[in-house]
Structure formats: structure tokens, C-alpha cells
Design a protein around this motif. Structure first.
Motif, PDB file in Angstrom:
ATOM      1  N   ASP A   4      -8.244   1.624   4.228  1.00  0.00           N
ATOM      2  CA  ASP A   4      -9.246   1.004   3.351  1.00  0.00           C
ATOM      3  C   ASP A   4      -9.131  -0.517   3.353  1.00  0.00           C
ATOM      4  O   ASP A   4     -10.132  -1.214   3.173  1.00  0.00           O
ATOM      5  CB  ASP A   4      -9.107   1.520   1.919  1.00  0.00           C
TER       6      ASP A   4
ATOM      7  N   PRO B 186       0.835  -1.197   0.000  1.00  0.00           N
ATOM      8  CA  PRO B 186       0.000   0.000   0.000  1.00  0.00           C
ATOM      9  C   PRO B 186       0.874   1.252   0.000  1.00  0.00           C
ATOM     10  O   PRO B 186       1.946   1.275   0.594  1.00  0.00           O
ATOM     11  CB  PRO B 186      -0.788  -0.109   1.305  1.00  0.00           C
ATOM     12  N   LYS B 187       0.414   2.279  -0.674  1.00  0.00           N
ATOM     13  CA  LYS B 187       1.214   3.492  -0.830  1.00  0.00           C
ATOM     14  C   LYS B 187       1.106   4.451   0.352  1.00  0.00           C
ATOM     15  O   LYS B 187       1.999   5.218   0.614  1.00  0.00           O
ATOM     16  CB  LYS B 187       0.784   4.233  -2.104  1.00  0.00           C
TER      17      LYS B 187
ATOM     18  N   GLN C 143      -4.752   3.983   2.088  1.00  0.00           N
ATOM     19  CA  GLN C 143      -4.895   2.634   1.522  1.00  0.00           C
ATOM     20  C   GLN C 143      -4.848   1.576   2.620  1.00  0.00           C
ATOM     21  O   GLN C 143      -5.584   0.596   2.576  1.00  0.00           O
ATOM     22  CB  GLN C 143      -3.818   2.371   0.490  1.00  0.00           C
TER      23      GLN C 143
END
Length: 104
Positions: free
Chosen positions: A60, A52-53, A57
Motif C-alpha cells: 500500500d 509497516p507491520k 502495508q
């Protein structure tokens, strides 16, 4: 279904020395080429995995990220509505609400 790579152990056929085939993870590895019937071996392949960046994210995806701010104090940078911004040692009311995040 995953894609697996196989390589001919003897003379390659029309599909080439190595080839890919879509199989169930529960299927036994191939011992012979589906095109020519020659012996093949399964190859170990690399896979692309992306992390994930950012914190949004992670949130989520259901993860909780805690960043240490002081001795026994962590900031919940992925907090959800109703959760405390800081988690403090010895204060259980500041812990993230895991029951809201995890589901059966």
C-alpha cells in the motif's frame, strides 16, 4: 508544523524548565523564552517511528519486497496486478514494473 523542545539555561519561568513550541522547520531556533525573555537552548528529542507491520502495508505504501527463494530467484511478495510472482536473474520481463509504481 513540527514541535520543538527548549530548555531554560538559567532560572525557569512560569511555563517550567522545559517547554514545547510549534515552529516551521525553516525558522531559526529560539534564543530567548517567549514567556519571560530568559535564555533557552534547543533540545534534541526522540521521535516515534513505526515500521509497516506486513507485506500488505508495504504494498500500500508503494514498496516492493523481494524474498530470496533460490540462487538468482526472488519471490515478489508485494506484487501488483500484471507483475510476475518470481523475479529471475537474466530475465528482465520478470522485473517489477517500476514506472507503474513511481510517479513524479
Amino acid at each position: 508544523m513540527p514541535v520543538y523542545e527548549y530548555e531554560h539555561t538559567d532560572t525557569p519561568c512560569d511555563i517550567g524548565r522545559a517547554f514545547e513550541i510549534r515552529q516551521s522547520i525553516h525558522d531559526a531556533p529560539l534564543a530567548v523564552c517567549p514567556a519571560c525573555g530568559g535564555p533557552v537552548k534547543k533540545l534534541v528529542s526522540r521521535v516515534a517511528v513505526s515500521a509497516p507491520k506486513g507485506n500488505a502495508q508495504l504494498k500500500d505504501m508503494g514498496f516492493t519486497k523481494l524474498v530470496r527463494r533460490d540462487d538468482g530467484v526472488y519471490e515478489n511478495v508485494t506484487r501488483r496486478d500484471g507483475e510476475s510472482r518470481y523475479m529471475v536473474r537474466g530475465r528482465p520481463e520478470t522485473l517489477p514494473d517500476v514506472k507503474r509504481i513511481l510517479r513524479d
